[in-house]
Design an enzyme around this catalytic site. Structure first.
Site, PDB file in Angstrom:
ATOM      1  N   CYS A   5      -0.565   3.995   2.213  1.00 30.63           N
ATOM      2  CA  CYS A   5       0.042   3.668   3.555  1.00 30.63           C
ATOM      3  C   CYS A   5       1.393   4.128   3.892  1.00 30.63           C
ATOM      4  CB  CYS A   5      -0.397   2.387   4.032  1.00 30.63           C
ATOM      5  SG  CYS A   5      -1.848   1.959   3.667  1.00 30.63           S
ATOM      6  N   ASP A   6       2.069   3.520   3.172  1.00 27.14           N
ATOM      7  CA  ASP A   6       3.763   3.451   3.575  1.00 27.14           C
ATOM      8  C   ASP A   6       4.599   4.385   2.786  1.00 27.14           C
ATOM      9  OD1 ASP A   6       2.988   1.598   5.312  1.00 27.14           O
ATOM     10  OD2 ASP A   6       3.054   0.062   4.162  1.00 27.14           O
ATOM     11  N   CYS A  40       0.753  -1.307  -0.179  1.00 26.88           N
ATOM     12  CA  CYS A  40      -0.067   0.042   0.049  1.00 26.88           C
ATOM     13  C   CYS A  40       0.800   1.259   0.053  1.00 26.88           C
ATOM     14  CB  CYS A  40      -1.023   0.071   1.281  1.00 26.88           C
ATOM     15  SG  CYS A  40      -1.822   1.392   1.289  1.00 26.88           S
TER      16      CYS A  40
HETATM   17  C1  LIG Z   1       0.160  -4.600   5.060  1.00 27.03           C
HETATM   18  C2  LIG Z   1      -1.078  -3.416   4.957  1.00 27.03           C
HETATM   19  C3  LIG Z   1      -0.783  -2.332   5.689  1.00 27.03           C
HETATM   20  C4  LIG Z   1      -1.688  -1.328   5.675  1.00 27.03           C
HETATM   21  N1  LIG Z   1      -1.496  -0.044   6.418  1.00 27.03           N
HETATM   22  C5  LIG Z   1      -2.516   0.829   6.321  1.00 27.03           C
HETATM   23  C6  LIG Z   1      -2.014   2.008   6.960  1.00 27.03           C
HETATM   24  O1  LIG Z   1      -1.142   2.414   7.421  1.00 27.03           O
HETATM   25  N2  LIG Z   1      -3.193   2.893   7.060  1.00 27.03           N
HETATM   26  C7  LIG Z   1      -4.538   2.696   6.595  1.00 27.03           C
HETATM   27  O2  LIG Z   1      -5.408   3.566   6.645  1.00 27.03           O
HETATM   28  N3  LIG Z   1      -4.926   1.615   5.830  1.00 27.03           N
HETATM   29  C8  LIG Z   1      -3.896   0.546   5.767  1.00 27.03           C
HETATM   30  N4  LIG Z   1      -4.138  -0.570   5.367  1.00 27.03           N
HETATM   31  C9  LIG Z   1      -5.441  -0.981   4.730  1.00 27.03           C
HETATM   32  C10 LIG Z   1      -6.644  -1.221   5.787  1.00 27.03           C
HETATM   33  O3  LIG Z   1      -5.953  -2.246   6.571  1.00 27.03           O
HETATM   34  C11 LIG Z   1      -7.771  -1.648   5.401  1.00 27.03           C
HETATM   35  O4  LIG Z   1      -8.233  -0.640   4.369  1.00 27.03           O
HETATM   36  C12 LIG Z   1      -8.848  -2.184   6.384  1.00 27.03           C
HETATM   37  O5  LIG Z   1      -8.385  -2.816   7.352  1.00 27.03           O
HETATM   38  C13 LIG Z   1     -10.059  -2.414   5.748  1.00 27.03           C
HETATM   39  O6  LIG Z   1     -10.997  -2.579   6.809  1.00 27.03           O
HETATM   40  P1  LIG Z   1     -12.315  -3.742   6.599  1.00 27.03           P
HETATM   41  O7  LIG Z   1     -12.907  -3.813   7.930  1.00 27.03           O
HETATM   42  O8  LIG Z   1     -13.045  -3.458   5.588  1.00 27.03           O
HETATM   43  O9  LIG Z   1     -11.564  -5.185   6.196  1.00 27.03           O
HETATM   44  P2  LIG Z   1     -10.566  -6.036   6.802  1.00 27.03           P
HETATM   45  O10 LIG Z   1      -9.487  -5.240   7.591  1.00 27.03           O
HETATM   46  O11 LIG Z   1      -9.825  -6.694   5.697  1.00 27.03           O
HETATM   47  O12 LIG Z   1     -11.272  -7.092   8.065  1.00 27.03           O
HETATM   48  C14 LIG Z   1     -12.073  -7.907   7.370  1.00 27.03           C
HETATM   49  C15 LIG Z   1     -12.428  -8.993   8.687  1.00 27.03           C
HETATM   50  O13 LIG Z   1     -13.410 -10.055   8.142  1.00 27.03           O
HETATM   51  C16 LIG Z   1     -13.017 -10.951   8.657  1.00 27.03           C
HETATM   52  N5  LIG Z   1     -13.761 -12.137   7.666  1.00 27.03           N
HETATM   53  C17 LIG Z   1     -13.552 -12.541   6.569  1.00 27.03           C
HETATM   54  N6  LIG Z   1     -14.277 -13.369   6.174  1.00 27.03           N
HETATM   55  C18 LIG Z   1     -15.349 -13.706   7.117  1.00 27.03           C
HETATM   56  C19 LIG Z   1     -16.310 -14.717   7.396  1.00 27.03           C
HETATM   57  N7  LIG Z   1     -16.636 -15.651   6.412  1.00 27.03           N
HETATM   58  N8  LIG Z   1     -16.930 -14.808   8.528  1.00 27.03           N
HETATM   59  C20 LIG Z   1     -16.568 -13.979   9.512  1.00 27.03           C
HETATM   60  N9  LIG Z   1     -15.343 -13.038   9.342  1.00 27.03           N
HETATM   61  C21 LIG Z   1     -14.615 -12.735   8.051  1.00 27.03           C
HETATM   62  C22 LIG Z   1     -11.759 -11.241   8.286  1.00 27.03           C
HETATM   63  O14 LIG Z   1     -11.060 -12.347   9.169  1.00 27.03           O
HETATM   64  C23 LIG Z   1     -11.233  -9.744   8.961  1.00 27.03           C
HETATM   65  O15 LIG Z   1     -11.226  -9.757  10.266  1.00 27.03           O
HETATM   66  C24 LIG Z   1      -2.955  -1.533   4.914  1.00 27.03           C
HETATM   67  C25 LIG Z   1      -3.482  -2.723   4.519  1.00 27.03           C
HETATM   68  C26 LIG Z   1      -2.297  -3.675   4.385  1.00 27.03           C
HETATM   69  C27 LIG Z   1      -2.452  -5.096   4.064  1.00 27.03           C
END
Ligand SMILES: Cc1cc2nc3c(=O)[nH]c(=O)nc-3n(C[C@H](O)[C@H](O)[C@H](O)COP(=O)(O)OP(=O)(O)OC[C@H]3O[C@@H](n4cnc5c(N)ncnc54)[C@H](O)[C@@H]3O)c2cc1C
Length: 337
Positions: A142-143, A139
């Site tokens: 992010c970084d 990302c």
């Molecule tokens: C390496 C990395 C670094 C990042 N750094 C940053 C940063 O510095 N700043 C920033 O703003 N963003 C950052 N991001 C992006 C950020 O993490 C995401 O945009 C954010 O986490 C998205 O949130 P979400 O809740 O939509 O999904 P996710 O964080 O993907 O969470 C989804 C959740 O759903 C659960 N799930 C999936 N399928 C099922 C199921 N069937 N039943 C029950 N639960 C399920 C998963 O286990 C998980 O807990 C980074 C991403 C990565 C990969």
């Protein structure tokens, strides 16, 4: 709890689902959150987060656990299991999670919020895992900031890779775009910008076979896809930009998705129509006469965060979408009363 019908069940325990749970709990809707296993979502993979408003600096896992504690403090119940199946009945949904405690294995709910997020695709190298957060990132938004006046490589050849490469030119002194083929898949306008940019050099027909260094990334080994010759390239950072996969497989047949598996909501539908993409124009949204940005094509099912959003993919935007969805759900439940 068996036999009881929930007003709302949240599927996904990343920032989006947990932020929604804060609002739903404070609206006295007693949300049950299936956080998945392992819980926490993508922020569990990151160390430093410096762009989440309110925190100058926080560790990714600490940020998610604070959002979770806040939701729980208002009465949200969060359980760390995966939902396996959803069946649609008239006016309700049955949510099956065979790994849950007996009372939570089969739950009935009037509405569902899908917030299952996405996974960044990785190359699959051991060294990539070892240097994750130590020079390897998925990302640039992010970084990128951590790479002021450094040399970085972006891996990929689509629009995302080109966008990441262009974004990184703001910080890095040199950006290599490493692509396996001899032509980019990105749109013409993106390609032109990349190819014209004085800081970007495209390394064609090149595949990353290793990432090396001591405590941080110091370089990558590239194999030519035409001659098989392997060469080292010193870099301080590697951005993997080969795509994301939304975690939406179990919702196939329940809601409409785009060709990438992202769940279509009224908001992304509107965006796709504005872009002149008429593939989605046959869809209809049946949530009632209201406009709910997070409504899917199935009445009573809402979606938020990275499983919907192929554009911004940030913790703060995922939280914002979760909050919007919780307000949509509250209004939807009211209108159904
Ligand atoms: C390496 C990395 C670094 C990042 N750094 C940053 C940063 O510095 N700043 C920033 O703003 N963003 C950052 N991001 C992006 C950020 O993490 C995401 O945009 C954010 O986490 C998205 O949130 P979400 O809740 O939509 O999904 P996710 O964080 O993907 O969470 C989804 C959740 O759903 C659960 N799930 C999936 N399928 C099922 C199921 N069937 N039943 C029950 N639960 C399920 C998963 O286990 C998980 O807990 C980074 C991403 C990565 C990969």
């Amino acid at each position: 709890m068996e036999g009881m019908k929930h007003a709302v069940v949240v599927i996904g325990g990343g920032p989006s689902g947990l932020a929604a749970a804060i609002y739903l709990a404070r609206a006295n809707l007693s949300p049950l959150v299936f956080a998945g296993f392992p819980p926490g979502g993508q922020l569990m993979l990151t160390s430093e987060v410096e762009n989440y408003p309110g925190y100058r600096h926080i560790q990714g896992p600490e940020l998610v656990s604070q959002i979770r504690r806040q939701a729980e403090s208002f009465g949200a119940r969060v359980i760390d299991v995966n939902v396996k199946r959803i069946q649609k009945q008239v006016g309700e949904f049955i949510i099956d999670s065979p790994e849950a405690e007996p009372e939570d294995r089969s739950i009935t709910s009037q509405t569902i919020l899908i917030a299952t997020g996405a996974k960044a695709l990785w190359l699959g190298l051991d060294s990539e895992k070892r240097f994750s957060g130590k020079g390897v990132s998925a990302c640039a938004t992010c970084d990128g900031y951590f790479f002021q006046q450094k040399i970085v490589a972006v891996v990929g050849g689509g629009d995302t890779a080109c966008e990441e490469a262009l974004y990184l030119t703001k910080f890095a002194k040199k950006v290599f775009l490493v692509h396996r083929r001899e032509r980019l898949r990105a749109s013409k306008i993106m390609q032109d910008r990349v190819l014209r940019h004085p800081k970007i050099t495209v390394l064609w027909n090149s595949q990353v076979v290793d990432i090396f260094g001591n405590s941080r990334v110091e370089g990558i080994s590239l194999r030519s896809t035409t001659t098989n010759e392997v060469k080292d390239l010193p870099v301080d950072g590697v951005f993997i930009a080969i795509g994301h996969r939304p975690d939406t497989e179990i919702f196939r047949g329940l809601v409409e998705m785009d060709e990438g598996g992202y769940i279509i909501t009224q908001d992304t539908y509107a965006r796709s129509v504005l872009r002149g993409d008429d593939r989605q124009s046959k869809l209809s949204f049946v949530q009632s006469s209201h406009y709910y940005s997070s409504a899917t094509t199935t009445k009573g099912v809402f979606a938020a965060g990275d499983c919907v959003d192929y554009t911004y993919r940030q913790a703060a935007t995922a939280v914002g979408m979760g909050v919007a969805a919780s307000i949509d759900i509250e209004r939807f439940l009211q209108s159904e009363e």
